[in-house]
Design an enzyme around this catalytic site. Structure first.
Site, PDB file in Angstrom:
ATOM      1  N   ARG A 117       1.513   7.238  -7.627  1.00 51.30           N
ATOM      2  CA  ARG A 117       1.936   7.573  -8.993  1.00 51.30           C
ATOM      3  C   ARG A 117       3.265   8.319  -9.003  1.00 51.30           C
ATOM      4  O   ARG A 117       3.522   9.131  -9.896  1.00 51.30           O
ATOM      5  CB  ARG A 117       0.866   8.360  -9.744  1.00 51.30           C
ATOM      6  CG  ARG A 117      -0.471   7.662  -9.849  1.00 51.30           C
ATOM      7  CD  ARG A 117      -0.401   6.284 -10.488  1.00 51.30           C
ATOM      8  NE  ARG A 117      -0.077   6.299 -11.908  1.00 51.30           N
ATOM      9  CZ  ARG A 117      -0.973   6.225 -12.863  1.00 51.30           C
ATOM     10  NH1 ARG A 117      -2.254   6.125 -12.548  1.00 51.30           N
ATOM     11  NH2 ARG A 117      -0.601   6.211 -14.125  1.00 51.30           N
ATOM     12  N   ALA A 169       0.843  -1.194   0.000  1.00 54.77           N
ATOM     13  CA  ALA A 169       0.000   0.000   0.000  1.00 54.77           C
ATOM     14  C   ALA A 169       0.879   1.245   0.000  1.00 54.77           C
ATOM     15  O   ALA A 169       1.914   1.293   0.675  1.00 54.77           O
ATOM     16  CB  ALA A 169      -0.917   0.014   1.220  1.00 54.77           C
ATOM     17  N   VAL A 170       0.460   2.214  -0.782  1.00 52.30           N
ATOM     18  CA  VAL A 170       1.135   3.513  -0.827  1.00 52.30           C
ATOM     19  C   VAL A 170       0.123   4.558  -0.379  1.00 52.30           C
ATOM     20  O   VAL A 170      -1.048   4.527  -0.802  1.00 52.30           O
ATOM     21  CB  VAL A 170       1.642   3.807  -2.259  1.00 52.30           C
ATOM     22  CG1 VAL A 170       2.210   5.213  -2.367  1.00 52.30           C
ATOM     23  CG2 VAL A 170       2.694   2.765  -2.665  1.00 52.30           C
ATOM     24  N   GLU A 186      -2.782 -11.869  -4.426  1.00 51.11           N
ATOM     25  CA  GLU A 186      -4.208 -11.744  -4.740  1.00 51.11           C
ATOM     26  C   GLU A 186      -4.584 -10.267  -4.689  1.00 51.11           C
ATOM     27  O   GLU A 186      -4.059  -9.518  -3.874  1.00 51.11           O
ATOM     28  CB  GLU A 186      -5.086 -12.505  -3.733  1.00 51.11           C
ATOM     29  CG  GLU A 186      -4.970 -14.014  -3.830  1.00 51.11           C
ATOM     30  CD  GLU A 186      -3.739 -14.550  -3.124  1.00 51.11           C
ATOM     31  OE1 GLU A 186      -3.360 -13.966  -2.081  1.00 51.11           O
ATOM     32  OE2 GLU A 186      -3.138 -15.528  -3.624  1.00 51.11           O
ATOM     33  N   TYR A 230       0.031  -3.924 -11.180  1.00 51.76           N
ATOM     34  CA  TYR A 230       0.730  -5.218 -11.201  1.00 51.76           C
ATOM     35  C   TYR A 230       1.027  -5.661 -12.640  1.00 51.76           C
ATOM     36  O   TYR A 230       2.078  -6.236 -12.904  1.00 51.76           O
ATOM     37  CB  TYR A 230      -0.081  -6.277 -10.454  1.00 51.76           C
ATOM     38  CG  TYR A 230      -0.098  -6.069  -8.956  1.00 51.76           C
ATOM     39  CD1 TYR A 230       1.096  -5.987  -8.238  1.00 51.76           C
ATOM     40  CD2 TYR A 230      -1.288  -5.943  -8.256  1.00 51.76           C
ATOM     41  CE1 TYR A 230       1.092  -5.788  -6.866  1.00 51.76           C
ATOM     42  CE2 TYR A 230      -1.299  -5.746  -6.879  1.00 51.76           C
ATOM     43  CZ  TYR A 230      -0.107  -5.663  -6.190  1.00 51.76           C
ATOM     44  OH  TYR A 230      -0.105  -5.455  -4.842  1.00 51.76           O
ATOM     45  N   ASN A 286     -10.470  -3.852  -7.961  1.00 51.62           N
ATOM     46  CA  ASN A 286      -9.375  -2.888  -7.791  1.00 51.62           C
ATOM     47  C   ASN A 286      -8.601  -2.734  -9.110  1.00 51.62           C
ATOM     48  O   ASN A 286      -7.507  -3.262  -9.291  1.00 51.62           O
ATOM     49  CB  ASN A 286      -8.456  -3.356  -6.651  1.00 51.62           C
ATOM     50  CG  ASN A 286      -7.471  -2.278  -6.232  1.00 51.62           C
ATOM     51  OD1 ASN A 286      -7.281  -1.293  -6.936  1.00 51.62           O
ATOM     52  ND2 ASN A 286      -6.822  -2.473  -5.090  1.00 51.62           N
ATOM     53  N   GLY A 330       6.160   6.310  -8.178  1.00 48.57           N
ATOM     54  CA  GLY A 330       7.155   5.242  -8.246  1.00 48.57           C
ATOM     55  C   GLY A 330       7.429   4.530  -6.925  1.00 48.57           C
ATOM     56  O   GLY A 330       8.288   3.638  -6.873  1.00 48.57           O
ATOM     57  N   GLY A 341       5.409   2.462  -5.106  1.00 47.84           N
ATOM     58  CA  GLY A 341       4.974   1.069  -5.182  1.00 47.84           C
ATOM     59  C   GLY A 341       5.938   0.240  -6.023  1.00 47.84           C
ATOM     60  O   GLY A 341       6.309  -0.876  -5.645  1.00 47.84           O
ATOM     61  N   ARG A 342       6.356   0.779  -7.155  1.00 46.53           N
ATOM     62  CA  ARG A 342       7.300   0.071  -8.029  1.00 46.53           C
ATOM     63  C   ARG A 342       8.592  -0.233  -7.285  1.00 46.53           C
ATOM     64  O   ARG A 342       9.123  -1.345  -7.355  1.00 46.53           O
ATOM     65  CB  ARG A 342       7.582   0.910  -9.272  1.00 46.53           C
ATOM     66  CG  ARG A 342       8.646   0.332 -10.186  1.00 46.53           C
ATOM     67  CD  ARG A 342       8.880   1.212 -11.405  1.00 46.53           C
ATOM     68  NE  ARG A 342       9.232   2.583 -11.064  1.00 46.53           N
ATOM     69  CZ  ARG A 342      10.447   2.972 -10.678  1.00 46.53           C
ATOM     70  NH1 ARG A 342      11.420   2.089 -10.571  1.00 46.53           N
ATOM     71  NH2 ARG A 342      10.696   4.226 -10.387  1.00 46.53           N
TER      72      ARG A 342
HETATM   73  C1  LIG Z   1      -1.453  -0.096  -6.229  1.00 45.08           C
HETATM   74  C2  LIG Z   1      -0.479   0.885  -5.542  1.00 45.08           C
HETATM   75  C3  LIG Z   1       0.344   0.108  -4.504  1.00 45.08           C
HETATM   76  C4  LIG Z   1       0.465   1.467  -6.612  1.00 45.08           C
HETATM   77  O1  LIG Z   1       1.449   2.251  -5.948  1.00 45.08           O
HETATM   78  P1  LIG Z   1       2.084   3.575  -6.642  1.00 45.08           P
HETATM   79  O2  LIG Z   1       3.236   4.000  -5.826  1.00 45.08           O
HETATM   80  O3  LIG Z   1       1.011   4.570  -6.879  1.00 45.08           O
HETATM   81  O4  LIG Z   1       2.543   2.977  -8.049  1.00 45.08           O
HETATM   82  P2  LIG Z   1       3.750   3.533  -8.978  1.00 45.08           P
HETATM   83  O5  LIG Z   1       3.789   5.017  -8.928  1.00 45.08           O
HETATM   84  O6  LIG Z   1       4.998   2.806  -8.617  1.00 45.08           O
HETATM   85  O7  LIG Z   1       3.177   3.050 -10.399  1.00 45.08           O
HETATM   86  C5  LIG Z   1       3.981   2.417 -11.369  1.00 45.08           C
HETATM   87  C6  LIG Z   1       3.150   2.259 -12.623  1.00 45.08           C
HETATM   88  O8  LIG Z   1       2.021   1.387 -12.361  1.00 45.08           O
HETATM   89  C7  LIG Z   1       0.867   1.882 -13.084  1.00 45.08           C
HETATM   90  N1  LIG Z   1      -0.159   2.325 -12.137  1.00 45.08           N
HETATM   91  C8  LIG Z   1      -0.025   2.551 -10.801  1.00 45.08           C
HETATM   92  N2  LIG Z   1      -1.196   2.916 -10.267  1.00 45.08           N
HETATM   93  C9  LIG Z   1      -2.094   2.930 -11.279  1.00 45.08           C
HETATM   94  C10 LIG Z   1      -3.489   3.244 -11.340  1.00 45.08           C
HETATM   95  N3  LIG Z   1      -4.204   3.603 -10.260  1.00 45.08           N
HETATM   96  N4  LIG Z   1      -4.094   3.170 -12.550  1.00 45.08           N
HETATM   97  C11 LIG Z   1      -3.409   2.802 -13.653  1.00 45.08           C
HETATM   98  N5  LIG Z   1      -2.063   2.484 -13.661  1.00 45.08           N
HETATM   99  C12 LIG Z   1      -1.441   2.557 -12.475  1.00 45.08           C
HETATM  100  C13 LIG Z   1       1.357   3.046 -13.928  1.00 45.08           C
HETATM  101  O9  LIG Z   1       1.790   2.523 -15.165  1.00 45.08           O
HETATM  102  C14 LIG Z   1       2.533   3.547 -13.120  1.00 45.08           C
HETATM  103  O10 LIG Z   1       3.489   4.235 -13.906  1.00 45.08           O
HETATM  104  P3  LIG Z   1       3.205   5.801 -14.307  1.00 45.08           P
HETATM  105  O11 LIG Z   1       2.750   6.498 -13.061  1.00 45.08           O
HETATM  106  O12 LIG Z   1       4.562   6.239 -14.796  1.00 45.08           O
HETATM  107  O13 LIG Z   1       2.159   5.748 -15.370  1.00 45.08           O
HETATM  108  C15 LIG Z   1      -1.250   2.065  -4.876  1.00 45.08           C
HETATM  109  O14 LIG Z   1      -2.134   2.626  -5.815  1.00 45.08           O
HETATM  110  C16 LIG Z   1      -2.045   1.692  -3.638  1.00 45.08           C
HETATM  111  O15 LIG Z   1      -1.502   1.660  -2.528  1.00 45.08           O
HETATM  112  N6  LIG Z   1      -3.345   1.417  -3.811  1.00 45.08           N
HETATM  113  C17 LIG Z   1      -4.207   1.124  -2.654  1.00 45.08           C
HETATM  114  C18 LIG Z   1      -3.820  -0.173  -1.992  1.00 45.08           C
HETATM  115  C19 LIG Z   1      -3.835  -1.325  -2.969  1.00 45.08           C
HETATM  116  O16 LIG Z   1      -4.703  -1.408  -3.817  1.00 45.08           O
HETATM  117  N7  LIG Z   1      -2.839  -2.213  -2.811  1.00 45.08           N
HETATM  118  C20 LIG Z   1      -2.738  -3.414  -3.600  1.00 45.08           C
HETATM  119  C21 LIG Z   1      -3.601  -4.438  -2.967  1.00 45.08           C
HETATM  120  S1  LIG Z   1      -3.232  -6.046  -3.638  1.00 45.08           S
END
Ligand SMILES: CC(C)(COP(=O)(O)OP(=O)(O)OC[C@H]1O[C@@H](n2cnc3c(N)ncnc32)[C@H](O)[C@@H]1OP(=O)(O)O)[C@@H](O)C(=O)NCCC(=O)NCCS
Length: 129
Positions: A49, A42-43, A75, A87, A80, A51, A53-54
């Protein structure tokens, strides 16, 4: 408590991303003999957005590779879409649909990544070789 138990467990990595004094993100990966499982990622909304999570996922994937583990599973809630797209971008593919996985109500998708394969898609931004 699940997080405290994970911190104590020898086969689990608990990873925190910090921005100054803020906790920006959080991830838990459990390592088995042959595969690893992402228990939590989770972020915080204000850091999404960017980086975080990446980088969290790539760090945990690198640990798996160092340990000789090349298969990662997770999972994600079927509803979502943002996490599923994230992923997919990290190289994960859907392997199963799991109806009622969450409290017998909400469906999940099982996704996995094979770390032994170099991604054919250059846009995949998880662990790199
Ligand atoms: C899913 C989550 C962990 C992603 O973390 P993040 O730090 O925002 O992701 P990043 O910035 O590293 O994203 C890397 C790439 O993934 C893709 N991406 C990330 N979030 C996205 C979204 N909401 N919609 C579409 N693409 C997405 C994009 O391609 C992104 O690259 P870009 O920003 O250059 O386009 C975050 O949105 C989160 O915490 N969500 C709520 C909790 C959750 O759903 N956790 C997973 C449960 S299994």
């Amino acid at each position: 408590m699940r997080v405290a138990a994970s911190i104590r467990a020898a086969d689990v990595n608990v990873l925190v991303a910090r921005m100054q004094d803020d906790i920006a993100g959080f991830a838990i990966m459990r390592y088995g003999d042959d595969d690893a499982h992402l228990d939590l990622l989770a972020v915080a909304p204000r850091y999404r957005r960017a980086g975080v999570g990446r980088q969290l996922l790539a760090w945990l994937e690198k640990c798996a590779v160092v340990a000789g583990i090349f298969s990662i599973g997770l999972e994600v809630r079927a509803g979502n879409d943002g996490a599923q797209l994230f992923y997919q971008r990290m190289g994960y593919r859907t392997t199963d649909q799991l109806p009622g996985y969450y409290q017998g109500i909400e469906a999940a998708l099982r996704m996995s990544r094979d770390l032994s394969c170099r991604p054919s898609d250059p846009r995949i931004r998880g662990v790199q070789y």
